[in-house]
Design an enzyme around this catalytic site. Sequence first.
Site, PDB file in Angstrom:
ATOM      1  N   ASP A   8       6.525  -7.916  -6.023  1.00 40.76           N
ATOM      2  CA  ASP A   8       7.247  -7.664  -7.453  1.00 40.76           C
ATOM      3  C   ASP A   8       7.476  -6.042  -7.719  1.00 40.76           C
ATOM      4  OD1 ASP A   8       4.738  -6.047  -7.422  1.00 40.76           O
ATOM      5  OD2 ASP A   8       4.085  -6.281 -10.131  1.00 40.76           O
ATOM      6  N   ASP A  13       1.941  -9.416  -2.448  1.00 35.55           N
ATOM      7  CA  ASP A  13       2.206  -8.539  -2.055  1.00 35.55           C
ATOM      8  C   ASP A  13       0.752  -8.978  -3.761  1.00 35.55           C
ATOM      9  OD1 ASP A  13       1.631  -5.918  -3.226  1.00 35.55           O
ATOM     10  OD2 ASP A  13       2.278  -6.653  -5.217  1.00 35.55           O
ATOM     11  N   ASP A  29       7.957  -3.512  -2.160  1.00 36.36           N
ATOM     12  CA  ASP A  29       7.664  -4.586  -1.270  1.00 36.36           C
ATOM     13  C   ASP A  29       8.994  -4.732  -1.171  1.00 36.36           C
ATOM     14  OD1 ASP A  29       4.760  -5.518  -2.128  1.00 36.36           O
ATOM     15  OD2 ASP A  29       5.620  -5.372  -4.320  1.00 36.36           O
TER      16      ASP A  29
END
Length: 772
Positions: free
Chosen positions: A662, A463, A666
Amino acid sequence: MKTIPIAAAPPPDKPHIDPVCGMKVAANPQRHVFHEGTDYYFCCPKCVEKFSADPAKYLHKHDVPAAPPTAAEAAATYTCPMHPEIRQQGPGTCPKCGMALEPEMPSLDTGEDPELVDFRRRFLVTLPFSAAVFMLAMFGGPVFAGMPGLSPNWTQLVLTTPVVLWGAWPFLERAVASVVTWNLNMWTLIGLGVVAAYAYSVVATVAPGVFPESFKEHGQVAVYFEAAAVIVSLTLMGQLLELGARGRTAEALKKLLGLAPKTARRLNRDGTEADIELSHVHVGDKLRVRPGEKVPVDGIVVEGRSNVDESMVTGEPVPVEKAEGSKVIGATQNGTGAFVMQAERVGSETVLARIVKSVAEAQRSRAPMQRMADAVAGWFVLVVFAIAVASFVAWATVGPEPRWAHAVVAAVSVLIIACPCALGLATPMSIMVAMGRGAASGVLFRDAEAIERLRGVDTLVIDKTGTLTVGKPAFRAIETANGFAADEVLRIAATLELASEHPLAEALVAEARRRGLEPGFAESFSSVTGQGVQGRVEGRSVAVGSAAFVRTAFAFLPELDARAESLRGEGASVFFVTLDGALAGLVAVADPIKESTADAIAELHRAGLRIVMATGDGATTAHAVAKTLGIDEVHGDQTPESKAALVAKLQKEGRRVAMAGDGINDAPALARADVGIAMGTGTDIAMASGKVTLVKGDLRGIARARALSEATVANMKQNLAWALGYNALGVPIAAGVLYPVFGLLLSPMVAALAMSFSSVSVVANALRLRKA
């Protein structure tokens, strides 16, 4: 409204829904109300009374299709984390592996795991008994020498009996079940070891005369009560650690469920409004979302406009403008505006519920090494039983006198030396040491599966926001035009933005203060959602916003426009500033890349990993960041579902995928990946979904974790080889194969010593990982 007499009530032709409680009821004329042309039937007079007092409160609550099952309803179904095909109503144990079942979906209503409570009680009650037995067995000689009337064996029997018959009862039940269902597993071995040590010691205490003199020491037959008691206490402690870890995972999922609001404000068909429980919201209901409230369920805006913070789903810090026709997501945070929405997905169909379900399903996985150990254990139990029986028969039929005593001793020696201590410790000790070693270097492994799988990863999906970048917008640049000074433009823009709650505005204010330019006071402040802000500062008309927001005030300067496009290409967001209708310049804000990211990407490339970025940011920003860092593949505008789909696609291509992120957005991808890696600086939900957590959020920890994974798997294989090799050598000796040649018959005391040596060797080998 009027109550219909009994004779006038319609016939009971079909079941109806009680609009108060939702129960299915027959058309009972005695519990009937005719309201606005519709017949309503009730389960009891109390519901009739409630409905008659306020019909609007209950109308349309149950006359539409029921909402999908809630998390609480799904939690009634329990499944095995090792064998997901095992499903039942209510808690219990798996018939295949004996592991405690857990809810398919967590519920906010459930308390502490009842099995955890039970095992904690058994552990705390029996631990003093086990400790006392151990101390008496090791150091009790002098004590009993001074107390001639007190028998050491009988004392240990009294202390050990409650440990085995009460403390170990759940283990013994699972061991018996494994034999009855012929699913031999580690519980079979544990039950076998405990019963063998205890039963042998009981016989040695109650009827010592059946044993030959050679097995007596100081006139008594050696007993092994301490082995039985300590095995029980260690097993209970291991179960407490395991159940506690699983409980913490469930708590994290409960926190995720808790993000949803408890109530929603529904607009009734008669024009009234009422706050109702979230479980009573149905598809098609119109709901009012007021400033500062959370969006109750997934739906579409039908009236009004506002900014909604969707960072808990998208991971991006910038609020999203919502107007008529816009989709909204349940549990996201509304800003200062208000709107009316129509519910489209409720209950288990919302984005939040699907994220929870995805994480819960992916968490029920099985460590490859543990599967191998279980398979070995199943055959090992059969072999041990066969050898013990064969030893007993051989000694009882052709052995020297006393044949029966020798037969019992040989069989018990086989069972004791084959106690599963070494085999049971082989993988857990390596895992325990590796987890400690990883924690010291800022890497937290959640379970053995993560350590085993990480070494085989060849693709890393990352990410952007909060993983590659800091996760907080920061000032990037300022460019001026028409002779305006940079500090003047920044100070005036910051003064206007000081009244805004936009995250990007905070970056401008922070930069102005860093330069010693304290913002002043803005008058006539107003904002246009998703476009910009305007007002008066020190008597001057000021506007800060997008190109579309300010373009009508002036003609763009080509060089400034080119600079804006260049900054966008570098991943920044650009805002133009006008003073009294004249273009004064532009300011750029961006989410800065972490200082350690570039080195981490280079290190991961050297380790042979392919790096793939998946972010909710737009494609232009994503490609700009990827170009700067040298990332191999880029996917922008990603939703939580599309991130998980990307991971699944890569897995279908034959890749072993790790996912690093994080945010809550996700979580599905973290759970779907072969190994999920969460940033310790991120959300609790991400850390619960990931199987590895980087405490400091430093991606360089992935390379360290991968190296530790390789060392740990090698160590586990060594331990398993030693444990199996020890049994392959020790069991035949205990059975008496050396007696015909050397006249050597292994004493159970020596068998217990050998068993202990095997366990110590496994532990010593595992401790070498501390220097890995």
